[in-house]
Design a protein around this motif. Structure first.
Motif, PDB file in Angstrom:
ATOM      1  N   TYR A  61       0.530   4.778  15.512  1.00  0.00           N
ATOM      2  CA  TYR A  61       0.344   3.716  14.527  1.00  0.00           C
ATOM      3  C   TYR A  61      -0.804   4.070  13.584  1.00  0.00           C
ATOM      4  O   TYR A  61      -0.684   3.941  12.367  1.00  0.00           O
ATOM      5  N   ARG A  62      -1.918   4.521  14.159  1.00  0.00           N
ATOM      6  CA  ARG A  62      -3.065   4.900  13.332  1.00  0.00           C
ATOM      7  C   ARG A  62      -2.718   6.053  12.398  1.00  0.00           C
ATOM      8  O   ARG A  62      -3.121   6.061  11.241  1.00  0.00           O
ATOM      9  N   ALA A  63      -1.996   7.027  12.923  1.00  0.00           N
ATOM     10  CA  ALA A  63      -1.588   8.164  12.089  1.00  0.00           C
ATOM     11  C   ALA A  63      -0.666   7.703  10.963  1.00  0.00           C
ATOM     12  O   ALA A  63      -0.785   8.154   9.825  1.00  0.00           O
ATOM     13  N   ALA A  64       0.241   6.793  11.275  1.00  0.00           N
ATOM     14  CA  ALA A  64       1.164   6.269  10.264  1.00  0.00           C
ATOM     15  C   ALA A  64       0.401   5.556   9.155  1.00  0.00           C
ATOM     16  O   ALA A  64       0.681   5.748   7.973  1.00  0.00           O
ATOM     17  N   VAL A  65      -0.564   4.748   9.540  1.00  0.00           N
ATOM     18  CA  VAL A  65      -1.392   4.057   8.544  1.00  0.00           C
ATOM     19  C   VAL A  65      -2.179   5.072   7.725  1.00  0.00           C
ATOM     20  O   VAL A  65      -2.254   4.975   6.498  1.00  0.00           O
ATOM     21  N   GLY A  66      -2.737   6.070   8.409  1.00  0.00           N
ATOM     22  CA  GLY A  66      -3.499   7.102   7.714  1.00  0.00           C
ATOM     23  C   GLY A  66      -2.662   7.824   6.670  1.00  0.00           C
ATOM     24  O   GLY A  66      -3.089   8.002   5.525  1.00  0.00           O
ATOM     25  N   VAL A  67      -1.446   8.213   7.045  1.00  0.00           N
ATOM     26  CA  VAL A  67      -0.559   8.912   6.102  1.00  0.00           C
ATOM     27  C   VAL A  67      -0.205   7.999   4.933  1.00  0.00           C
ATOM     28  O   VAL A  67      -0.235   8.411   3.770  1.00  0.00           O
ATOM     29  N   ALA A  68       0.127   6.743   5.221  1.00  0.00           N
ATOM     30  CA  ALA A  68       0.505   5.802   4.157  1.00  0.00           C
ATOM     31  C   ALA A  68      -0.661   5.544   3.204  1.00  0.00           C
ATOM     32  O   ALA A  68      -0.484   5.543   1.976  1.00  0.00           O
ATOM     33  N   VAL A  69      -1.841   5.363   3.747  1.00  0.00           N
ATOM     34  CA  VAL A  69      -3.016   5.077   2.916  1.00  0.00           C
ATOM     35  C   VAL A  69      -3.372   6.287   2.054  1.00  0.00           C
ATOM     36  O   VAL A  69      -3.638   6.152   0.851  1.00  0.00           O
ATOM     37  N   VAL A  70      -3.363   7.475   2.646  1.00  0.00           N
ATOM     38  CA  VAL A  70      -3.677   8.685   1.879  1.00  0.00           C
ATOM     39  C   VAL A  70      -2.616   8.918   0.803  1.00  0.00           C
ATOM     40  O   VAL A  70      -2.939   9.293  -0.330  1.00  0.00           O
ATOM     41  N   THR A  71      -1.355   8.683   1.131  1.00  0.00           N
ATOM     42  CA  THR A  71      -0.281   8.845   0.148  1.00  0.00           C
ATOM     43  C   THR A  71      -0.478   7.892  -1.029  1.00  0.00           C
ATOM     44  O   THR A  71      -0.368   8.292  -2.193  1.00  0.00           O
TER      45      THR A  71
END
Length: 195
Positions: A73-83
């Motif tokens: 979940y944290r990785a998914a948020v990280g990828v979405a936020v960076v994108t």
């Protein structure tokens, strides 16, 4: 989220501090570049806009980190936020469709709005977030289709080739985030089913 595998100890603290440290370094890069070359000429407004964007990105990740210890979940948020951060930054700095002044770039605001609205509707739950990010990837691709079919930005220096690469790049990142949210949903289901 009950049953999530917690990230604790030194590793947990590192992953909570790392985004803020990276954001600080990113904010310093233009300042250092201005000392070395005349090609970079930022004013206070440029720094303020970047600072607000980085603060929002780090704040969003921090909220997610506090919501759950689930690594996917944290990785998914990280990828979405960076994108989202890169999409806004590139659009403001040089533009994706034509130049940064081309009003066609405003369509990317719609892409971000779909992601944000989808996240709110999903109440930030991983299964719904996976659908929201898949819809965001679709919206990203649709902007590409609209721009290509109407000839938007076709006379610009970055032309259709660079535009297609960027469209694909962002769509893949949105899909990666969706896949990580789907993984987080499966892990959550397995954790809830375990005795």
């Amino acid at each position: 989220m009950a049953g999530d595998a917690e990230i604790g100890g030194r590793h947990g603290r590192f992953w909570r501090v790392a985004p803020w440290a990276i954001a600080s370094l990113i904010l310093l890069l233009p300042l250092v570049a201005m000392q070395v070359t005349d090609e970079v000429d930022w004013d206070r407004a440029d720094f303020a806009v970047l600072a607000v964007m980085l603060l929002g990105a780090c704040g969003a990740y921090e909220l997610a980190a506090r919501m759950t210890g689930n690594v996917a979940y944290r990785a998914a948020v990280g990828v979405a936020v960076v994108t989202a951060l890169i999409l806004v930054w590139v659009t403001l700095a040089v533009g994706i469709i034509g130049s940064e002044d081309d009003s066609a770039n405003l369509m990317y605001g719609g892409v971000l709005a779909i992601g944000i609205l989808g996240a709110v509707i999903a109440r930030f739950q991983p299964e719904g977030m996976a659908c929201a990010l898949a819809a965001t990837a679709l919206a990203q691709a649709l902007v590409g289709v609209v721009a290509l079919s109407t000839g938007l930005g076709s006379t610009a220096a970055n032309g259709p080739g660079a535009f297609l690469v960027l469209t694909g790049f962002f769509a893949v990142l949105w899909l990666l985030s969706a896949w990580l949210f789907r993984k987080a949903a499966r892990e959550q289901t397995l954790a809830c089913a375990a005795p």
